[in-house]
Design an enzyme around this catalytic site. Structure first.
Site, PDB file in Angstrom:
ATOM      1  N   ASN A  39       1.010  -1.270  -0.024  1.00 32.85           N
ATOM      2  CA  ASN A  39       0.129   0.190  -0.246  1.00 32.85           C
ATOM      3  C   ASN A  39       0.969   1.158  -0.105  1.00 32.85           C
ATOM      4  OD1 ASN A  39       0.557  -0.699   2.877  1.00 32.85           O
ATOM      5  ND2 ASN A  39      -1.011   0.347   3.321  1.00 32.85           N
ATOM      6  N   GLU A  41       0.165   5.005   0.562  1.00 35.80           N
ATOM      7  CA  GLU A  41      -0.774   6.060   1.073  1.00 35.80           C
ATOM      8  C   GLU A  41      -0.190   7.587   0.523  1.00 35.80           C
ATOM      9  OE1 GLU A  41      -1.314   5.677   5.435  1.00 35.80           O
ATOM     10  OE2 GLU A  41      -2.234   3.762   4.845  1.00 35.80           O
ATOM     11  N   CYS A  50      -3.987   0.759  -2.557  1.00 35.75           N
ATOM     12  CA  CYS A  50      -3.989  -0.497  -1.802  1.00 35.75           C
ATOM     13  C   CYS A  50      -2.898  -1.570  -2.373  1.00 35.75           C
ATOM     14  CB  CYS A  50      -5.316  -1.292  -1.712  1.00 35.75           C
ATOM     15  SG  CYS A  50      -6.578  -0.812  -0.861  1.00 35.75           S
ATOM     16  N   GLU A  52      -3.143  -4.525  -3.290  1.00 35.52           N
ATOM     17  CA  GLU A  52      -3.504  -5.498  -4.471  1.00 35.52           C
ATOM     18  C   GLU A  52      -3.614  -4.706  -5.557  1.00 35.52           C
ATOM     19  OE1 GLU A  52      -4.916  -4.926  -1.210  1.00 35.52           O
ATOM     20  OE2 GLU A  52      -6.273  -6.450  -0.845  1.00 35.52           O
ATOM     21  N   CYS A  83     -10.235  -5.203   0.676  1.00 34.05           N
ATOM     22  CA  CYS A  83     -11.335  -4.331   0.806  1.00 34.05           C
ATOM     23  C   CYS A  83     -12.186  -4.323  -0.628  1.00 34.05           C
ATOM     24  CB  CYS A  83     -10.628  -2.757   0.857  1.00 34.05           C
ATOM     25  SG  CYS A  83     -10.168  -2.252  -0.736  1.00 34.05           S
TER      26      CYS A  83
HETATM   27  N1  THU Z   1      -5.219  -1.525   2.485  1.00 32.44           N
HETATM   28  C1  THU Z   1      -4.877  -2.435   1.368  1.00 32.44           C
HETATM   29  O1  THU Z   1      -3.557  -2.113   1.108  1.00 32.44           O
HETATM   30  N2  THU Z   1      -5.525  -3.460   0.819  1.00 32.44           N
HETATM   31  C2  THU Z   1      -6.843  -3.662   1.318  1.00 32.44           C
HETATM   32  O2  THU Z   1      -7.558  -4.696   0.832  1.00 32.44           O
HETATM   33  C3  THU Z   1      -7.214  -3.105   2.616  1.00 32.44           C
HETATM   34  C4  THU Z   1      -6.431  -1.820   2.991  1.00 32.44           C
HETATM   35  C5  THU Z   1      -4.622  -0.511   2.972  1.00 32.44           C
HETATM   36  C6  THU Z   1      -5.082   0.967   2.543  1.00 32.44           C
HETATM   37  C7  THU Z   1      -4.527   1.778   3.591  1.00 32.44           C
HETATM   38  O3  THU Z   1      -3.293   2.221   3.417  1.00 32.44           O
HETATM   39  C8  THU Z   1      -4.507   0.984   4.705  1.00 32.44           C
HETATM   40  O4  THU Z   1      -4.527  -0.450   4.526  1.00 32.44           O
HETATM   41  C9  THU Z   1      -5.573   1.190   5.774  1.00 32.44           C
HETATM   42  O5  THU Z   1      -6.700   1.013   5.328  1.00 32.44           O
END
Ligand code: THU
Length: 130
Positions: A39, A41, A50, A52, A83
């Site tokens: 991920n 941000e 994310c 994935e 998610c």
């Molecule tokens: N996140 C992912 O990378 N993949 C997911 O399927 C769920 C959430 C990340 C997004 C964000 O940077 C952190 O987790 C918290 O939500």
């Protein structure tokens, strides 16, 4: 190296200064290659990516179009589920029977079929007008 090991390694590169929740993903494509993501941000929160989505972007950039296996992991108490948005992104490039492994950093895993993670999915067939 396994998908777990590669996702673990990708996770160490996660940029998650806002949530502090680092995620790694690794997928195997139909061509047998493995692509990873973490991920990323952003100070403008909705612009975050994310893990994935990163792995899928790497697969597409390499010219592959089909996911045959995917693993996502985080340092969570229970295996981390993708998610909703990621489920949709995975569904664009994976068949309903594809196994999604959700994992914790300590190695606990849960495996589900994509179709069970995203039932009644919106897909290209929904737009068919016959
Ligand atoms: N996140 C992912 O990378 N993949 C997911 O399927 C769920 C959430 C990340 C997004 C964000 O940077 C952190 O987790 C918290 O939500």
């Amino acid at each position: 190296m396994t998908l777990f090991d590669l996702a673990c390694r990708a996770r160490t590169h996660a940029y998650a200064p806002y949530s502090g929740f680092r995620v790694g993903a690794a997928l195997r494509s139909a061509g047998g290659q493995i692509f990873c993501g973490c991920n990323i941000e952003n100070a403008a929160y909705p612009e975050g990516i994310c893990a994935e989505a990163g792995a899928i972007a790497a697969m597409i950039a390499a010219g592959e179009r089909e996911i045959v296996e995917l693993l996502v992991l985080a340092d969570s108490p229970d295996p981390v589920p993708p998610c909703g948005g990621c489920r949709q992104k995975i569904a664009e490039f994976a068949a309903p029977d594809v196994k999604i492994t959700m994992a914790t950093l300590s190695g606990e895993t849960r495996v589900m079929r994509l179709a069970d993670l995203l039932p009644a999915a919106f897909g290209r067939s929904v737009m068919d007008r016959g």
